[in-house]
Design a protein around this motif. Structure first.
Motif, PDB file in Angstrom:
ATOM      1  N   ASN A   1       0.931  -1.033   0.048  1.00 52.96           N
ATOM      2  CA  ASN A   1       0.098  -0.082   0.130  1.00 52.96           C
ATOM      3  C   ASN A   1       0.798   1.282   0.117  1.00 52.96           C
ATOM      4  OD1 ASN A   1      -2.314  -1.578   0.132  1.00 52.96           O
ATOM      5  ND2 ASN A   1      -2.168  -1.548   2.520  1.00 52.96           N
ATOM      6  N   ARG A   2       0.425   2.309  -0.523  1.00 55.03           N
ATOM      7  CA  ARG A   2       1.211   3.620  -0.593  1.00 55.03           C
ATOM      8  C   ARG A   2       0.253   4.589  -0.803  1.00 55.03           C
ATOM      9  NH1 ARG A   2       3.831   3.349  -6.922  1.00 55.03           N
ATOM     10  NH2 ARG A   2       2.056   3.596  -7.881  1.00 55.03           N
ATOM     11  N   ILE A   3       0.771   5.957  -0.476  1.00 59.26           N
ATOM     12  CA  ILE A   3       0.033   7.102  -0.750  1.00 59.26           C
ATOM     13  C   ILE A   3       0.792   8.163  -1.615  1.00 59.26           C
ATOM     14  CG2 ILE A   3      -0.669   9.135   0.299  1.00 59.26           C
ATOM     15  CD1 ILE A   3      -1.424   7.558   2.862  1.00 59.26           C
ATOM     16  N   LYS A   4       0.262   8.654  -2.611  1.00 55.96           N
ATOM     17  CA  LYS A   4       0.786   9.648  -3.361  1.00 55.96           C
ATOM     18  C   LYS A   4       0.820  10.978  -3.043  1.00 55.96           C
ATOM     19  CE  LYS A   4       0.521   6.865  -7.734  1.00 55.96           C
ATOM     20  NZ  LYS A   4      -0.414   6.832  -9.169  1.00 55.96           N
ATOM     21  N   ILE A   5       1.704  11.653  -3.013  1.00 59.55           N
ATOM     22  CA  ILE A   5       1.703  13.183  -2.809  1.00 59.55           C
ATOM     23  C   ILE A   5       2.216  14.032  -3.843  1.00 59.55           C
ATOM     24  CG2 ILE A   5       2.136  14.922  -0.897  1.00 59.55           C
ATOM     25  CD1 ILE A   5       2.607  12.399   1.353  1.00 59.55           C
ATOM     26  N   ASP A   6       1.410  14.698  -4.157  1.00 60.64           N
ATOM     27  CA  ASP A   6       1.708  15.502  -5.325  1.00 60.64           C
ATOM     28  C   ASP A   6       1.417  16.916  -4.856  1.00 60.64           C
ATOM     29  OD1 ASP A   6       2.322  16.103  -7.972  1.00 60.64           O
ATOM     30  OD2 ASP A   6       1.105  15.075  -9.133  1.00 60.64           O
ATOM     31  N   TYR A   7       2.353  17.698  -5.420  1.00 58.76           N
ATOM     32  CA  TYR A   7       2.255  19.062  -4.980  1.00 58.76           C
ATOM     33  C   TYR A   7       1.983  19.887  -6.223  1.00 58.76           C
ATOM     34  CZ  TYR A   7       5.321  16.715  -1.894  1.00 58.76           C
ATOM     35  OH  TYR A   7       5.885  15.742  -1.011  1.00 58.76           O
ATOM     36  N   PHE A   8       0.888  20.601  -6.180  1.00 58.23           N
ATOM     37  CA  PHE A   8       0.443  21.663  -7.195  1.00 58.23           C
ATOM     38  C   PHE A   8       0.143  20.846  -8.581  1.00 58.23           C
ATOM     39  CE2 PHE A   8       3.641  23.603  -4.504  1.00 58.23           C
ATOM     40  CZ  PHE A   8       2.640  24.528  -3.584  1.00 58.23           C
ATOM     41  N   PRO A   9      -0.493  19.795  -8.644  1.00 59.79           N
ATOM     42  CA  PRO A   9      -0.620  18.850  -9.867  1.00 59.79           C
ATOM     43  C   PRO A   9      -1.311  19.802 -10.879  1.00 59.79           C
ATOM     44  CG  PRO A   9      -2.247  18.357  -8.241  1.00 59.79           C
ATOM     45  CD  PRO A   9      -1.170  19.141  -7.252  1.00 59.79           C
ATOM     46  N   ASP A  10      -0.933  19.435 -12.121  1.00 56.21           N
ATOM     47  CA  ASP A  10      -1.638  20.157 -13.335  1.00 56.21           C
ATOM     48  C   ASP A  10      -2.111  19.132 -14.169  1.00 56.21           C
ATOM     49  OD1 ASP A  10      -1.275  21.357 -16.318  1.00 56.21           O
ATOM     50  OD2 ASP A  10      -1.574  23.025 -15.022  1.00 56.21           O
TER      51      ASP A  10
END
Length: 382
Positions: free
Chosen positions: A171-180
């Motif tokens: 299991n994992r969590i994606k952390i995206d910063y200011f996605p476009d």
């Protein structure tokens, strides 16, 4: 001159089924002639980037003791803490270290990724970084140097002992910063390459502050961590060119073309260096390689097109834009640029087709109004 690649030599022995391969020598970073001036400004260590203050660590520990957090898996705890910190986060475009980013509640996406690393390090959460291909944001252009922002997202993983029957991997969590919406996921990189990216960003800051020697030293550190990191190779060559060491700059371009997957910027800047030296024939050969290059890099071709348009080299711009749109057909602004290029080349019908495609792929009313007005204007010329 064309770069010569050394490939494994296949030797077929008559009357024998054996096949022999020669060992391909691994290219190594070239020895550079430039010696940086003595500076009191020290080069930070990677640990400096993600080290938190004692007060910040205490605040994290207090958060982890809250009732709704304490019994969660550690990667979920880390995610909740970061999510809390992102409320009203101020995107400042600054390459802050983790402690400063946490204190000021601001920074760019690399600063946020560094903050995520700092939290994960304190909580012993495993993470990886993924390079994101985003529409280039030109931070600054001067003296034929264009600097764009890097973008990564972070993947935080559940520890093996915390898993409860996960059938298809951890299991994992994606952390995206200011996605476009135009972002495209790239390769997974290790921490060394992530740190190399951060050193490269700091070097860009140093370049535009006029601290070329400091930028040179930062990029040396970047390349020590990731010797085949193309953006650092390319930027170091540009720095050396600005410092007047053209010989070392050329060494780096040649080395980069051997080891880098993405050769677009390297070829473009190498071409500029050769033109600067008046080596017209060699520059033409490098330009030919660039125009004929089959590279699926999402946005590098677009930057080349913008540069070619600025130089009124519309024939090259047409080639670059078509290469870009071959793999990024949904980007409406590129069709609009292509229409302008076709118009300059005296191809109004092609310009109309390009604007029509810009209309098809655009979503905002404002963009559609601009494109429709241009399309009507082109139609009125006939």
């Amino acid at each position: 001159m064309r770069l010569i690649f050394i490939l494994p030599l296949l030797i077929l022995l008559q009357g024998c089924k054996a096949t022999t391969y020669t060992n391909t020598p691994t290219p190594t970073l070239p020895q550079l002639d430039y010696v940086a001036a003595t500076s009191e400004q020290t080069i930070p260590t990677p640990e400096d980037f993600y080290r938190l203050t004692p007060e910040q660590i205490t605040a994290l520990e207090d958060f982890l003791q809250q009732e709704h957090v304490v019994n969660l898996a550690n990667y979920k705890q880390a995610f909740l803490y970061i999510k809390k910190r992102l409320v009203n986060f101020n995107y400042q475009g600054k390459n802050y270290f983790a402690s400063q980013s946490l204190a000021d509640n601001g920074g760019n996406c690399m600063a946020l990724a560094m903050l995520t690393l700092a939290i994960a390090n304190e909580m012993q959460v495993e993470l990886r970084f993924q390079v994101m291909h985003t529409m280039p944001v030109l931070l600054d252009i001067s003296d034929n140097v264009a600097v764009t922002s890097d973008h990564v997202r972070t993947l935080m993983y559940e520890t093996v002992e915390d898993q409860e029957g996960a059938m298809f991997g951890r299991n994992r969590i994606k952390i995206d910063y200011f996605p476009d919406k135009y972002d495209r996921g790239g390769k997974i990189i290790n921490q060394d390459e992530f740190f190399a990216m951060f050193y490269r960003n700091l070097a860009a800051d140093a370049i535009f502050a006029g601290k070329l020697d400091y930028a040179y030293r930062l990029l040396n550190k970047s390349l020590t961590l990731a010797p085949d990191y193309e953006p650092a190779i390319n930027m170091q060559a540009v720095v050396l060119r600005k410092l007047g060491d053209l010989k070392s700059a050329e060494k780096l371009y040649r080395y980069g073309l051997e080891v880098a997957d993405n050769k677009i910027s390297l070829l473009s800047n190498y071409h500029f260096l050769l033109r600067l030296q008046g080596r017209t024939e060699q520059a033409s050969l490098i330009k030919e390689q660039l125009l004929n290059l089959d590279d699926q890099s999402p946005y590098a071709w677009y930057l080349q097109a913008v540069d070619a348009m600025a130089q009124q080299d519309y024939q090259s711009a047409k080639i670059y834009l078509n290469k870009f749109l071959k793999n990024t057909h949904y980007f409406h602004k590129a069709y609009y640029d292509l229409a302008k290029v076709y118009f300059q080349l005296g191809e109004p019908q092609q310009a109309k087709k390009a604007i029509s495609l810009a209309l098809t792929h655009s979503s905002s009313r404002e963009d559609k109004d601009v494109y429709l007005a241009k399309l009507n204007w082109l139609t009125s010329l006939q």
